[in-house]
Design a protein around this motif. Structure first.
Motif, PDB file in Angstrom:
ATOM      1  N   ARG A 129       0.029 -43.187   5.123  1.00 49.68           N
ATOM      2  CA  ARG A 129       0.598 -42.128   4.290  1.00 49.68           C
ATOM      3  C   ARG A 129       1.841 -42.657   3.586  1.00 49.68           C
ATOM      4  N   GLU A 183      -2.187 -40.257   0.747  1.00 52.18           N
ATOM      5  CA  GLU A 183      -2.576 -40.452   2.140  1.00 52.18           C
ATOM      6  C   GLU A 183      -4.075 -40.694   2.233  1.00 52.18           C
ATOM      7  N   TYR A 229      -0.906 -29.576  -2.104  1.00 53.31           N
ATOM      8  CA  TYR A 229      -2.258 -29.114  -2.431  1.00 53.31           C
ATOM      9  C   TYR A 229      -2.259 -28.126  -3.594  1.00 53.31           C
ATOM     10  N   LYS A 240       4.572 -29.458   2.419  1.00 52.90           N
ATOM     11  CA  LYS A 240       3.201 -29.886   2.716  1.00 52.90           C
ATOM     12  C   LYS A 240       2.190 -29.043   1.943  1.00 52.90           C
ATOM     13  N   THR A 247      -3.686 -35.597  11.238  1.00 49.18           N
ATOM     14  CA  THR A 247      -4.891 -35.751  10.403  1.00 49.18           C
ATOM     15  C   THR A 247      -5.733 -34.474  10.364  1.00 49.18           C
ATOM     16  N   TRP A 267      -5.928 -32.453   8.113  1.00 46.61           N
ATOM     17  CA  TRP A 267      -6.470 -32.262   6.768  1.00 46.61           C
ATOM     18  C   TRP A 267      -7.911 -32.760   6.663  1.00 46.61           C
ATOM     19  N   LEU A 268      -8.292 -33.687   7.550  1.00 42.90           N
ATOM     20  CA  LEU A 268      -9.679 -34.158   7.549  1.00 42.90           C
ATOM     21  C   LEU A 268     -10.651 -33.034   7.894  1.00 42.90           C
ATOM     22  N   VAL A 295      -9.808 -33.227  -1.609  1.00 46.49           N
ATOM     23  CA  VAL A 295      -9.978 -34.117  -0.452  1.00 46.49           C
ATOM     24  C   VAL A 295     -11.409 -34.626  -0.490  1.00 46.49           C
ATOM     25  N   ASN A 347      -6.722 -37.916   0.953  1.00 50.42           N
ATOM     26  CA  ASN A 347      -6.100 -36.611   0.950  1.00 50.42           C
ATOM     27  C   ASN A 347      -5.716 -36.243  -0.484  1.00 50.42           C
ATOM     28  N   THR A 348      -5.124 -35.081  -0.652  1.00 48.47           N
ATOM     29  CA  THR A 348      -4.731 -34.590  -1.966  1.00 48.47           C
ATOM     30  C   THR A 348      -3.783 -35.540  -2.687  1.00 48.47           C
ATOM     31  N   THR A 392      -7.434 -38.795  -6.311  1.00 50.83           N
ATOM     32  CA  THR A 392      -7.756 -37.392  -6.075  1.00 50.83           C
ATOM     33  C   THR A 392      -6.700 -36.528  -6.751  1.00 50.83           C
ATOM     34  N   THR A 423      -3.809 -38.503  -4.240  1.00 50.53           N
ATOM     35  CA  THR A 423      -3.738 -39.866  -3.710  1.00 50.53           C
ATOM     36  C   THR A 423      -4.236 -40.867  -4.746  1.00 50.53           C
TER      37      THR A 423
END
Length: 352
Positions: free
Chosen positions: A220, A188, A300, A296, A276, A278-279, A152, A166-167, A147, A169
């Motif tokens: 992660r 992650e 992104y 963090k 989590t 971000w889900l 995501v 996640n971003t 990604t 990854t």
């Protein structure tokens, strides 16, 4: 009139080249090296009138960094560091309204010895510019699943298991007749594992593994350490650690997480609901250090975001930001924490 995409790409490349030349000048250690850089730089300037404009822009920003560094020094002299026992500053920006417009950096007239505080951020941005040529992104071309920044997504594996990435990854897949192995190179992911008693589902990250025991769990790895978080059922975690027997295994249950790395296996901890988030397309901060929150958000954002005024790194914030707009996340953070910024396009955003 809309800007031609090719023209915009060319301008971005020129700005990156200007940052590169600044890095080369700053890295010259002898007069001979400096002279060689100057000769090559003069040829670059002569090739295109836009080169001079971009070079002047980068130099102006460099000078503003110097001025800001002295400003930070003055602030630190006026406000001595708090004792470790002092309560942290907590800012809640959950429902904070965004300001209209952006602030312009104020000019100062003095230069100070704290230049390295801000030039280190510039150095980081230059490093980022250099890897844009492909060095940093080479693993993206070799990984089985990847990604990009801010992306995501969920991918289904051949056995029906799901991976939510996640971003930024990178993952390799290695399925065989006797095992399902996943290598989390970096980033992650959350794994929803389809049952298969004949083929264990094993995620390798760093110097350890996390084996599913019929479960949903996340792994992660953004540095040399890896963290395993269990959402459902349980996971067996092993690592090549001095404080764990070669065949030893820590069983992690729902609501728990554990970290391992070169320094050894950590202790079981309770999982925060923010782990989590971000889900659901959000980042949730609960009494988070400002510096950690920026790190963090930076995951992104396709560029470098740095807090230049290090005296504010330990200030605490609470809040929720949406992941669908990284620029809005930065604006929200600036508003809530009363921060200003300097930037060279989106490759570098320096907060102070």
């Amino acid at each position: 009139m809309p800007q031609n995409p090719q023209s915009a790409d060319a301008q971005k490349r020129i700005e990156q080249e200007a940052s590169y030349w600044l890095a080369r000048f700053d890295g010259a250690e002898t007069q001979k090296e400096a002279d060689a850089v100057a000769d090559a730089h003069a040829q670059w300037l002569a090739r295109d009138p836009r080169h001079l404009q971009a070079w002047q822009q980068v130099n102006n920003l460099w000078q503003e960094f110097d001025l800001l560094a002295d400003d930070f020094k003055n602030q630190a002299d006026s406000h001595p560091a708090r004792h470790a026992s002092d309560a942290p500053t907590v800012v809640d920006f959950t429902s904070h309204n965004r300001r209209s417009g952006a602030k312009t950096a104020q000019s100062r007239v003095k230069r100070g010895p704290w230049r390295m505080v801000v030039t280190s951020a510039l150095a980081a941005s230059i490093a980022f510019v250099l890897v844009l040529g492909g060095m940093h992104y080479l693993p993206h071309h070799t990984a089985d699943i990847a990604t990009g920044y801010g992306e995501v997504r969920t991918t289904e594996l051949p056995d029906g298991s799901l991976i939510a990435l996640n971003t930024d990854t990178l993952i390799d897949i290695d399925y065989s007749n006797d095992a399902r192995r996943i290598h989390l190179i970096s980033g992650e992911a959350v794994f929803t594992v389809s049952p298969d008693k004949t083929r264990p589902f094993v995620v390798t990250a760093g110097n350890g593994t996390a084996t599913a025991l019929g479960t949903v769990y996340g792994v992660r790895k953004y540095d040399e350490n890896a963290t395993v978080t269990v959402l459902e059922s349980k996971v067996g975690v092993q690592c090549q650690c001095d404080n764990l027997a070669p065949d030893g295994q820590i069983v992690v249950r729902p609501g728990q997480k554990i970290q391992y790395g070169p320094s050894g296996m950590g202790k079981l901890e309770t999982t925060a609901l923010t782990e989590t988030s971000w889900l659901d397309g959000k980042l949730v901060f609960r009494n988070e250090r400002l510096d950690d929150a920026i790190a963090k958000i930076n995951r992104y954002h396709y560029g470098i975001i740095r807090l230049a005024n290090r005296s504010r790194a330990d200030e605490r914030i609470n809040g929720v930001v949406n992941l669908d707009n990284p620029t809005a996340m930065i604006d929200t953070l600036k508003d809530a924490m009363k921060l200003d910024s300097l930037s060279v396009t989106n490759a570098l955003i320096l907060l102070y």
